[in-house]
Design an enzyme around this catalytic site. Sequence first.
Site, PDB file in Angstrom:
ATOM      1  N   ASP A 140      -3.546   9.854  10.712  1.00  0.00           N
ATOM      2  CA  ASP A 140      -2.284   9.163  10.948  1.00  0.00           C
ATOM      3  C   ASP A 140      -1.669   9.560  12.272  1.00  0.00           C
ATOM      4  OD1 ASP A 140      -2.024   7.541   8.644  1.00  0.00           O
ATOM      5  OD2 ASP A 140      -1.510   9.289   7.454  1.00  0.00           O
ATOM      6  N   GLU A 157       0.885  -1.167   0.000  1.00  0.00           N
ATOM      7  CA  GLU A 157       0.000   0.000   0.000  1.00  0.00           C
ATOM      8  C   GLU A 157       0.920   1.213   0.000  1.00  0.00           C
ATOM      9  OE1 GLU A 157      -3.947  -0.255   2.183  1.00  0.00           O
ATOM     10  OE2 GLU A 157      -2.919   1.336   3.283  1.00  0.00           O
TER      11      GLU A 157
END
Length: 268
Positions: free
Chosen positions: A56, A45
């Site tokens: 994140d 990914e």
Amino acid sequence: MAEFFDQKADGEPGLALFLNAGDPPLDVLADLVLMLDEAGVDCLELAVPFPGSVTDGPVIRRSHDRALALGVGLDEVLTFIADVRPRLRRLRIALLADWSYSIKSRPLAGAVGDIAEAGADGLLLHALPPRVRPAFYQATSDAGLPIVTTCYHKVSTEQVMAEAAANASAYLYLVAQYGRSGTAPADGYADLAGTIAKLRVDTAVPIAVGFGVKTRADVTTVHALGADAVIVGSAGVARVEEALAYNRDVVTEFADFVRSVHPAHTLA
């Protein structure tokens, strides 16, 4: 595209690893990607770095920053994929791009076409506004580009889960924990089984679980609950960060990490 993760005769889960393009630098990343292919990893990914990601955690945010400091953007990432893709035997590349930072300023059909032409095997478009989704689904269908859809365990509505299941054509990414990457559910993964089973009714593509998956034990646990594949992100990015900080060989360090989490490898 149910073949996105190779079917394992021995029942092992598929393995996807997350990295930012440009962290490590692209010339080193090319060698690392070839190593992943040799090591039997199913999917990379690969993110186009973008700033200020609210989903994140600090490890991946620092990775974004290091890659952005090297000037890596969508064009550079597509050139990288076009160069490395013909040399891969089994590893698939799912491109992750942020809608606002990397795609919004471009004609959608043109951007999707460029991504497909570069050789990406799938596309996950981060923070795609609901109003744009129909055009996105049409553009990727026209380009023959499989897509990764996402939904959140315990948080996504029935409607969101149904849309994710209906439109996934590479794999469906089930986020195990609502929050920032690198965090695992406080109560463990056990209650994922019901969500996976519910999604399974409406999709034939692989269901991959990520967020907080860091060890081989985590991989085994999530797979036992019904996931076809697992996605490991922050733990691997942290190994890249450590190798860069101490001037160690990134490819060697990351190969050690792969052996530690890959269910097909024997631990020393």
